[in-house]
Write an enzyme that holds these catalytic residues in place. Sequence first.
Site, mmCIF file in Angstrom:
data_model
loop_
_atom_site.group_PDB
_atom_site.id
_atom_site.type_symbol
_atom_site.label_atom_id
_atom_site.label_comp_id
_atom_site.label_asym_id
_atom_site.label_seq_id
_atom_site.Cartn_x
_atom_site.Cartn_y
_atom_site.Cartn_z
ATOM 1 N N SER A 223 0.819 -1.209 0.000
ATOM 2 C CA SER A 223 0.000 0.000 0.000
ATOM 3 C C SER A 223 0.856 1.263 0.000
ATOM 4 O O SER A 223 1.660 1.431 -0.904
ATOM 5 C CB SER A 223 -0.963 -0.051 1.173
ATOM 6 N N HIS A 365 -7.735 -5.669 1.431
ATOM 7 C CA HIS A 365 -6.510 -4.863 1.311
ATOM 8 C C HIS A 365 -5.530 -5.285 2.406
ATOM 9 O O HIS A 365 -5.726 -4.948 3.577
ATOM 10 C CB HIS A 365 -6.912 -3.400 1.484
HETATM 11 C C1 GTR Z 1 -5.329 4.386 2.303
HETATM 12 C C2 GTR Z 1 -4.825 5.211 1.162
HETATM 13 C C3 GTR Z 1 -4.170 4.332 0.151
HETATM 14 C C4 GTR Z 1 -3.222 3.336 0.806
HETATM 15 C C5 GTR Z 1 -3.703 2.802 2.127
HETATM 16 C C6 GTR Z 1 -2.673 2.060 2.967
HETATM 17 O O1 GTR Z 1 -6.034 5.119 3.228
HETATM 18 O O2 GTR Z 1 -5.921 5.880 0.589
HETATM 19 O O3 GTR Z 1 -3.528 5.118 -0.828
HETATM 20 O O4 GTR Z 1 -1.965 3.888 0.941
HETATM 21 O O5 GTR Z 1 -4.231 3.797 2.918
HETATM 22 O O6 GTR Z 1 -1.506 2.471 3.066
HETATM 23 O O7 GTR Z 1 -3.059 1.043 3.552
#
Ligand code: GTR
Length: 382
Positions: A223, A365
């Site tokens: 991420s 995620h």
């Molecule tokens: C979210 C962000 C993403 C990603 C994520 C993370 O809030 O919008 O771009 O970086 O965090 O790092 O888990």
Amino acid sequence: IFLIFTAVAGHAQNYDESKVPSYILPDVLKTSSGKKVKSVKTWEKERRPEILKMFENNIYGQMPMAYDSVRRSITTEEGAAMGGKAKLKQVTIEVFKNRKSVKIDVVLFTPTKATGPVPVFLLINNRPNDNTDPTRQKKSEFWPAEMVIDSGFAIAAFHVNDLAPDNKDTYMNGVLQLYPEQLKADNGMKAIGAWAWGASRVMDYFEKDADIDAKKVIVVGHSRGGKASLWAAAEDQRFAACVTNCSGNSGAALARRQFGERISRINTTFPHWFNNNYKKFNDKENSLPVDQHMLIALIAPRPVYATNASKDLWADPKGTYLSLKNAESVYNLYKIKSQLPATPPAINVPLPNPPLGYHIREGEHNMTEFDWREFLVFAKGI
Ligand code: GTR
């Protein structure tokens, strides 16, 4: 009330493929003066440096690599960690510039059965520090060190907060103390740049550690950490390969698709990640002189593995695949053939073959054992 409504609507994310606007990607193989790039030489001497500058100036900021000195101390060394199968080293890297310093704590496991220097996965850790617990009392699939060691690879990690706290009010309390001019420049380094800078300092250390094959360092991030792993590999060609897991917007996904997270949103929620110039592209993706396929291209001919998760549309799985596909022309210049099919694979059908690897895992995620199992297959092919 109308104004409030339009402001919010302007930032609403799109998850509907039929609403993706038509767009034209900047041509990775055409210089800004209009010259077609047909050779590795023109790519390396002209087009690549030009693209790197555009990413520095418009998105991630400059990457100052010079420092005055470095002090590395091994704070822990244990020959029989993980029940004997690994050697543990904890290293503190202190980097000095202008009488200021920053300290990076690195945890490193190498397989005891190794008979020579081994390739290593280096994680830029953006999740809680105990995910990389050196005592192994806590085990996390975010950094499955035992599994990596069993495959004959070394595994290392450092935490992003050592370089730049992930906070808009305090991100400057780290690497940026060493480079105060960066804070004043509109194309100055910010947090993502600082995290990538940290990966390069660990790379400096690997070049001195006889247990590590410094020609085979794979930089890994998830991420926001995956945005940094791409940037680290783009800026520092010593990295042999890059893994970018669910990195999404301003990572591996194409910005012009405007699918899921958008530049306006990322710059608003995380104003400390990218340089000031990037804010000019809020809701203006098509004005960017680059798109993220060119970031992958900067890493060529070195291998890149990008992943997504089925429930993580925010990170635009299809846009990630298209980034890889649109970088293939640069690998072709090097006569390295991409194994990726024209369209993305089904969920849970990994394509781990270098030079360009991809999978979309079923689920949320995250970075999991499923993902790492494929990173290992990919790494064996490097
Ligand atoms: C979210 C962000 C993403 C990603 C994520 C993370 O809030 O919008 O771009 O970086 O965090 O790092 O888990």
